[in-house]
Scaffold this motif. Structure first.
Motif: not given
Ligand code: NAP
Length: 273
Positions: A132-137, A155-159, A198-200
């Motif tokens: 994850g690469a959002g605010g918490a990360a 490691v994130n879905r959107t590079e 939980d898909a992803g």
């Protein structure tokens, strides 16, 4: 329930957000105020405008403010001064007074680090994978760099967002992959995967072993599929409740100048050993 009724001298602290009625913050902070014997009360205020909420804090003399989505960026832009973490992240989850100035703070990352210290994990010179690469990360990346982590693979879905997040902690963070789990001490899930849908991109549990600590920032449910799988493979696990408590405890310290009773806060949200 409040121990005593607020009176004319009671100081008010608040969380602003939208939505915010579900927030555990009033339970946490009111428990800490009560344990400290402070005549403060804490309420949740649903509002649409973070900038105007900062002005309201100034106008009304609100003693301390917590900030949740979607106002963290607007508040960071509206305060008089910003902590180093807020400068790096562009997001504030707390506002405190310093004299007549309002200072933006971000306590999420430091709260997470404290939750690791509580279970005996010092991250200096340690290796980590964060999914994850959002605010918490991002707040965790900033805090882990500050405590001297050696390597953090994002490691994130959107590079493109992984690249942006890694840039928050240039001394130790980089874009990585699940292969980095093999050499990591700590694996963190900072995505919502595990809350129900939980898909992803989720951590492959078969890469986890007994030498790992696995942290999931989710606290509802308390036991996510990742944590259950990691525990079954002998890893030490930690859900997001301790981070929630510790980021609130740091906010309490900013507002009152006193340590918060972490025990009282834990009890208020049903966190026991
Ligand atoms: P956010 O800013 O919205 O970021 C979410 C991240 O998760 C993004 O990197 C996103 O990837 C990724 N993601 C979302 N859905 C996904 C899926 N289906 N598959 C793969 N990746 C997915 O959220 P946040 O504020 O960082 O919060 C993340 C989690 O931490 C939430 O569960 C939140 O409740 C929890 N949290 C806990 C605490 C605590 O105190 N315990 C504090 C803050 C947050 P993309 O970049 O590809 O969109």
């Amino acid at each position: 329930m409040l121990r005593r009724a607020p009176n004319g001298a009671t100081r008010v602290a608040a969380v602003i957000g939208n939505p915010v009625r579900h927030s555990l913050s009033p339970a946490l902070h009111n428990a800490a105020f009560e344990a400290a014997g402070l005549d403060w009360t804490y309420v949740a205020l649903e509002c649409a405008d973070g900038r105007r909420a900062v002005e309201a804090m100034r106008t009304l003399g609100i003693g301390g403010m917590s900030v949740t989505m979607p106002h963290k960026q607007a508040v960071a832009a509206s305060v008089d001064r910003r902590s180093a973490a807020v400068e790096a992240l562009g997001a504030a989850n707390c506002v405190r007074w310093d004299g007549d100035q309002l200072v933006g703070e971000n306590t999420d990352g430091d709260g997470f680090v404290r939750s690791l210290v509580e279970i005996g994990l010092d991250m200096e010179n340690r290796r980590c994978v964060i999914v994850g690469a959002g605010g918490a990360a991002r707040s965790i990346l900033q805090a882990l760099e500050t405590v001297g982590a050696a390597d953090i693979a994002v490691v994130n879905r959107t590079e493109s967002r992984a690249i942006e997040a890694a840039a928050i902690a240039p001394l130790c963070a980089r874009v990585g992959s699940f292969d980095d789990i093999a050499s990591a001490d700590l694996v963190i899930n900072s995505t919502p995967i595990g809350m129900g849908d939980d898909a992803g991109l989720s951590v492959p549990v078969d890469l986890i072993g007994p030498d790992h600590v696995v942290a999931d920032l989710i606290y509802h449910p308390a036991l996510t599929p990742l944590l259950a799988g990691a525990a079954s493979r002998g890893a030490r696990t930690l859900n997001g409740l301790a981070m929630l408590v510790h980021q609130a405890a740091i906010q309490f310290e900013h507002w009152t100048g006193q340590p918060a009773s972490v025990e009282a806060m834990c009890a208020a949200v049903g966190l026991t050993d």
